[in-house]
Design a protein around this motif. Structure first.
Motif, PDB file in Angstrom:
ATOM      1  N   ALA A 244      -2.425   7.946   6.383  1.00  0.00           N
ATOM      2  CA  ALA A 244      -2.189   7.686   4.965  1.00  0.00           C
ATOM      3  C   ALA A 244      -0.707   7.740   4.618  1.00  0.00           C
ATOM      4  CB  ALA A 244      -2.963   8.691   4.116  1.00  0.00           C
ATOM      5  N   ALA A 245       0.079   8.474   5.409  1.00  0.00           N
ATOM      6  CA  ALA A 245       1.512   8.553   5.143  1.00  0.00           C
ATOM      7  C   ALA A 245       2.208   7.211   5.333  1.00  0.00           C
ATOM      8  CB  ALA A 245       2.157   9.603   6.058  1.00  0.00           C
ATOM      9  N   ASP A 246       1.577   6.298   6.064  1.00  0.00           N
ATOM     10  CA  ASP A 246       2.173   4.973   6.276  1.00  0.00           C
ATOM     11  C   ASP A 246       1.907   4.016   5.124  1.00  0.00           C
ATOM     12  OD1 ASP A 246       3.055   5.608   8.938  1.00  0.00           O
ATOM     13  OD2 ASP A 246       0.992   5.370   9.632  1.00  0.00           O
ATOM     14  N   GLU A 247       1.029   4.397   4.199  1.00  0.00           N
ATOM     15  CA  GLU A 247       0.604   3.455   3.169  1.00  0.00           C
ATOM     16  C   GLU A 247       1.747   2.930   2.302  1.00  0.00           C
ATOM     17  OE1 GLU A 247      -2.549   2.957  -0.562  1.00  0.00           O
ATOM     18  OE2 GLU A 247      -2.484   4.844   0.561  1.00  0.00           O
ATOM     19  N   PRO A 248       2.648   3.772   1.781  1.00  0.00           N
ATOM     20  CA  PRO A 248       3.716   3.218   0.925  1.00  0.00           C
ATOM     21  C   PRO A 248       4.542   2.142   1.638  1.00  0.00           C
ATOM     22  CG  PRO A 248       3.598   5.603   0.684  1.00  0.00           C
ATOM     23  CD  PRO A 248       2.705   5.255   1.813  1.00  0.00           C
ATOM     24  N   PHE A 249       4.886   2.381   2.887  1.00  0.00           N
ATOM     25  CA  PHE A 249       5.669   1.386   3.625  1.00  0.00           C
ATOM     26  C   PHE A 249       4.875   0.097   3.807  1.00  0.00           C
ATOM     27  CE2 PHE A 249       6.930  -0.682   7.570  1.00  0.00           C
ATOM     28  CZ  PHE A 249       8.290  -0.864   7.351  1.00  0.00           C
ATOM     29  N   GLU A 251       2.405  -1.024   1.969  1.00  0.00           N
ATOM     30  CA  GLU A 251       2.229  -1.712   0.690  1.00  0.00           C
ATOM     31  C   GLU A 251       3.445  -2.585   0.390  1.00  0.00           C
ATOM     32  OE1 GLU A 251       0.348  -2.268  -1.984  1.00  0.00           O
ATOM     33  OE2 GLU A 251      -1.484  -1.338  -1.232  1.00  0.00           O
ATOM     34  N   LYS A 252       4.632  -2.086   0.682  1.00  0.00           N
ATOM     35  CA  LYS A 252       5.831  -2.902   0.471  1.00  0.00           C
ATOM     36  C   LYS A 252       5.823  -4.116   1.398  1.00  0.00           C
ATOM     37  CE  LYS A 252       8.831   0.869  -1.122  1.00  0.00           C
ATOM     38  NZ  LYS A 252      10.045   1.676  -0.829  1.00  0.00           N
ATOM     39  N   ALA A 253       5.309  -3.911   2.616  1.00  0.00           N
ATOM     40  CA  ALA A 253       5.283  -5.015   3.576  1.00  0.00           C
ATOM     41  C   ALA A 253       4.325  -6.114   3.153  1.00  0.00           C
ATOM     42  CB  ALA A 253       4.899  -4.491   4.964  1.00  0.00           C
ATOM     43  N   LEU A 254       3.384  -5.838   2.228  1.00  0.00           N
ATOM     44  CA  LEU A 254       2.497  -6.884   1.729  1.00  0.00           C
ATOM     45  C   LEU A 254       3.272  -7.982   1.004  1.00  0.00           C
ATOM     46  CD1 LEU A 254      -0.522  -4.845   0.319  1.00  0.00           C
ATOM     47  CD2 LEU A 254      -0.465  -6.226   2.402  1.00  0.00           C
ATOM     48  N   GLY A 255       4.470  -7.674   0.529  1.00  0.00           N
ATOM     49  CA  GLY A 255       5.300  -8.679  -0.133  1.00  0.00           C
ATOM     50  C   GLY A 255       6.320  -9.308   0.791  1.00  0.00           C
ATOM     51  N   ASP A 256       6.168  -9.117   2.093  1.00  0.00           N
ATOM     52  CA  ASP A 256       7.140  -9.639   3.050  1.00  0.00           C
ATOM     53  C   ASP A 256       7.171 -11.160   3.019  1.00  0.00           C
ATOM     54  OD1 ASP A 256       8.750  -8.482   5.562  1.00  0.00           O
ATOM     55  OD2 ASP A 256       7.927 -10.443   6.091  1.00  0.00           O
ATOM     56  N   ARG A 257       8.310 -11.716   3.396  1.00  0.00           N
ATOM     57  CA  ARG A 257       8.448 -13.171   3.396  1.00  0.00           C
ATOM     58  C   ARG A 257       7.741 -13.820   4.586  1.00  0.00           C
ATOM     59  NH1 ARG A 257      13.201 -10.678   4.592  1.00  0.00           N
ATOM     60  NH2 ARG A 257      14.245 -11.171   6.584  1.00  0.00           N
ATOM     61  N   GLY A 258       7.381 -13.045   5.592  1.00  0.00           N
ATOM     62  CA  GLY A 258       6.695 -13.583   6.756  1.00  0.00           C
ATOM     63  C   GLY A 258       5.175 -13.486   6.606  1.00  0.00           C
TER      64      GLY A 258
END
Length: 543
Positions: A244-249, A251-258
Motif C-alpha cells: 500500500a505504501a507504493d500507491e501514491p507513486f 497513482e501519479k504514474a496513471l497520468g504518465d505520458r507513456g
C-alpha cells in the motif's frame, strides 16, 4: 606461445583451419607457411594455438598491460566427485539428444540446472577450470544464466571482460561490482544518477528488497527525466514487495505520458485490493453485474459498459479491443479483472466464492465473466477464488467453469501452496490421465510430492498397458526424469521389462516404453548420486 605458428583471425581463422584440414594441405596449403616446417605440422601448430586461445577465452592481440588479477572467491571448493560430475554435465552441452529416439541414457544437460541449484544451495565455488564452459553454457541457454552466474562467482565476471561472447554476464551482473550498501547514501545516489541502465535496474531491485522507501524516493526523484522504456522497466521492479505504501507513486504514474507505463501502473494498483483505483473499478464492475431473483432460481445478469470514458482509460482500461473481440465484452473483462474479488459477495447476495461461481449467468456472459474472475484471482493471489474457479480435479472436462484453458488453470494453481497444488494435479491425472497434464505439471514444486509422483507413474503405466502411442508421452517422461523424487526409482523396477504388445498398439511401443522407463530409473539414480556428491564431507572426528 612461440611465434612460429600462424595466428588466424579470431572470427574466421578456425573455420579456415577446418577447411584446410578437410581439403588437405596438398590442395590448400596453410595461409602462412613457416620455412623449414612441413605444411601438415604448421597446420597442427595453428590448430593447437587456436584451441588454447579459445579455451582461455582470450583473443590473440598485441601485447598490452597485464590485466589485474582475478578476485578471490572465498566460498568452499567443490568436493572432488562433484567437480568431476560438473565436468561431465558441461561436456554434454553441445551433444544433447536430438529430436528422435533418445535411448536409455540420461540427458545430462537437462540435469545441469538442478545440479547448479543444489551447488548454490551448498554455497560452493566453481572450479576455475570450469568457468569458460559454464559461461558458454549460460550463453547458449538463458534459463541457466542466473544459477550459472551465481555459481561461477566473481572470477567469471572478471573473465567475461576478455571475451565479447560472454558480455551477457556483465549485463546480467553489471560490472561484477558489489552494489553499494543502502546506508551509504552518497554511493547509492551516485550509482543511480551516473550508472549504466542495467546497473540502475539492479540497484533498484536490491533496494526494493532491503529499503523500499529509499527505492521509491530514488525513482521519484528522476522519474520525469527518464525515457519511457526505462520508466516501464523501473515500474516493473515494484512488483516485488508491492504494498500500500507504493500507491501514491503509482497513482501519479496513471497520468504518465507513456501508454504502457499507465497500463502497468493500473495493473499494479489493481493488485492492491485496498487502493483507490481498485475501489473505482469495483464501483464500475459491480454496476455491470447483478443478481436476478425473479425466476426459478438466482441468476447473474450482465449489462456491459456502453462506452469507455476518459476516467476508465486513465485507470488502465484499453479502449480499442483486439481483432475479433467486441468492445463491450472487452471493457467488461478489464473492469472485472481489476475489481477486488472481495466486492462480489456483498453484490451477489452474501455468497462465498464457490457459491458465486456456481451461479448460472444469463445471455452467454458466463465465459467472459468467469475468465475475468480467473485473471483477478491470479493478479490478487486469492487462493479461495482460485479453488472455486478450478473446481474439483475430477470434474468433467477437468476444471471449474472459469478454467477455460490449461494456461488459466496453471496460473490459478500458482496461487495455491505447493502441497495443495500438487494434490490437485495428482487428482487431475488420476481422473483424466496425462494427455493434458504437461502444462499443469510445470507449475508443481520439484521434487514432486509422493502422491503426485505416484499419479504420474501410474498414468504412464496405464498408458503403456493400453498400447497408447508412446512418443506422445515423451514430454511428461522428460519432466519425470527431472522432477520425480529419486526415492521412487525402486518402485519403477517392475516397469523395465518389455511388455507383451497388443494387436492395436503402435509398432515397437513395448520396446520404447521399456527403454523410456530404463532411462527414467537411470536418471533418478544419477540424481541421487549427484545429491550425495554435493554433500559436504563430515568434519574430522564426527561419525
Amino acid at each position: 606461445m612461440n611465434g612460429t605458428a600462424p595466428r588466424p583471425d579470431a572470427e574466421s581463422g578456425w573455420a579456415d583451419l577446418v577447411t584446410t584440414a578437410l581439403l588437405g594441405t596438398d590442395r590448400r596449403p596453410p595461409a602462412r607457411l613457416v620455412p623449414g616446417r612441413p605444411a601438415p605440422v604448421t597446420l597442427l601448430d595453428a590448430a593447437a594455438e587456436a584451441t588454447v586461445r579459445r579455451r582461455a577465452g582470450l583473443r590473440a592481440a598485441r601485447a598490452a598491460r597485464r590485466p589485474e588479477r582475478a578476485p578471490e572467491d572465498p566460498r568452499p571448493a567443490l568436493p572432488p566427485a562433484a567437480a568431476g560430475r560438473l565436468a561431465a554435465l558441461l561436456a554434454e552441452r553441445s551433444g544433447g539428444a536430438g529430436g528422435g529416439r533418445r535411448g536409455s541414457s540420461p540427458d545430462l544437460m537437462e540435469l545441469l540446472p538442478q545440479w547448479l541449484a543444489a551447488a548454490n544451495g551448498h554455497g560452493y565455488a566453481a572450479p576455475t577450470q570450469a568457468l569458460p564452459a559454464l559461461l558458454d553454457a549460460a550463453r547458449g541457454r538463458t534459463d541457466l544464466r542466473p544459477a550459472a552466474l551465481a555459481f561461477a562467482g566473481p572470477r567469471a565476471l572478471w573473465l567475461a571482460r576478455f571475451n565479447p561472447d560472454w558480455r551477457f554476464a556483465l549485463r546480467t551482473a553489471p560490472g561484477g561490482a558489489a552494489l553499494p550498501d543502502p546506508g551509504d547514501a552518497e554511493a547509492v545516489r551516485e550509482l543511480w544518477e551516473e550508472g549504466l541502465f542495467a546497473e540502475r535496474v539492479a540497484l533498484l531491485g536490491a533496494l526494493r528488497a532491503r529499503s523500499p522507501k529509499l527505492a521509491r524516493a530514488l525513482l521519484a526523484g528522476t522519474w520525469p527525466t527518464e525515457r519511457a522504456e526505462d520508466r516501464l522497466m523501473f515500474l516493473d521492479s515494484l512488483r516485488a514487495g508491492l504494498s500500500a505504501a507504493d500507491e501514491p507513486f503509482l497513482e501519479k504514474a496513471l497520468g504518465d505520458r507513456g501508454r504502457n507505463v499507465r497500463a502497468t501502473a493500473a495493473e499494479l494498483l489493481s493488485a492492491l485490493p485496498g487502493s483507490a483505483l481498485a475501489a473505482r473499478m469495483a464501483v464500475r464492475a459491480t454496476a455491470c453485474v447483478a443478481l436476478d431473483r425473479s425466476g426459478d432460481g438466482p441468476l447473474i445478469v450482465v449489462e456491459a459498459p456502453h462506452e469507455c470514458d476518459s476516467g476508465m482509460e486513465r485507470d488502465g482500461v484499453v479502449a480499442t479491443p483486439p481483432a475479433g473481440r467486441g468492445e463491450r465484452s472487452w471493457w467488461l473483462g478489464q473492469l472485472v479483472e481489476a475489481a477486488p474479488l472481495g466486492s462480489w459477495p456483498e453484490r451477489l447476495g452474501g455468497r462465498d466464492a464457490r457459491e458465486i461461481v456456481a451461479l448460472p449467468v444469463a445471455d452467454g456472459w458466463q465465459g467472459e465473466l468467469h475468465a475475468a474472475w480467473c485473471r483477478a484471482a491470479v493478479r490478487q493471489r486469492d487462493a479461495r477464488w482460485s479453488r472455486a474457479l478450478l473446481g474439483a480435479p475430477s470434474a468433467p472436462e477437468a476444471g471449474g467453469p472459469g478454467a477455460v484453458s490449461l494456461a488459466e488453470r496453471a496460473k490459478l494453481l500458482g496461487t495455491l501452496d505447493p502441497a495443495e497444488r500438487a494434490g490437485w494435479v495428482a487428482g487431475f491425472i488420476a481422473a483424466h490421465g496425462l494427455s493434458e497434464a504437461f502444462q499443469l505439471l510445470g507449475v508443481c514444486a520439484v521434487p514432486w510430492s509422493a502422491p503426485l509422483g505416484r499419479a504420474v507413474v501410474d498414468a504412464l503405466n496405464i498408458a503403456r498397458d493400453a498400447g497408447s502411442y508412446p512418443w506422445s508421452f515423451s514430454g511428461v517422461m522428460g519432466l519425470a526424469e527431472r522432477c520425480l523424487d529419486p526415492a521412487e526409482a525402486a518402485r519403477l523396477q517392475s516397469l523395465l521389462a518389455v511388455p507383451d504388445e497388443r494387436e492395436d498398439a503402435a509398432p515397437g511401443a513395448g520396446g520404447y516404453w521399456a527403454e523410456a522407463f530404463q532411462r527414467l530409473v537411470t536418471t533418478l539414480r544419477l540424481r541421487a548420486a549427484m545429491a550425495d556428491e554435493l554433500r559436504p564431507a563430515p568434519a574430522p572426528g564426527v561419525g
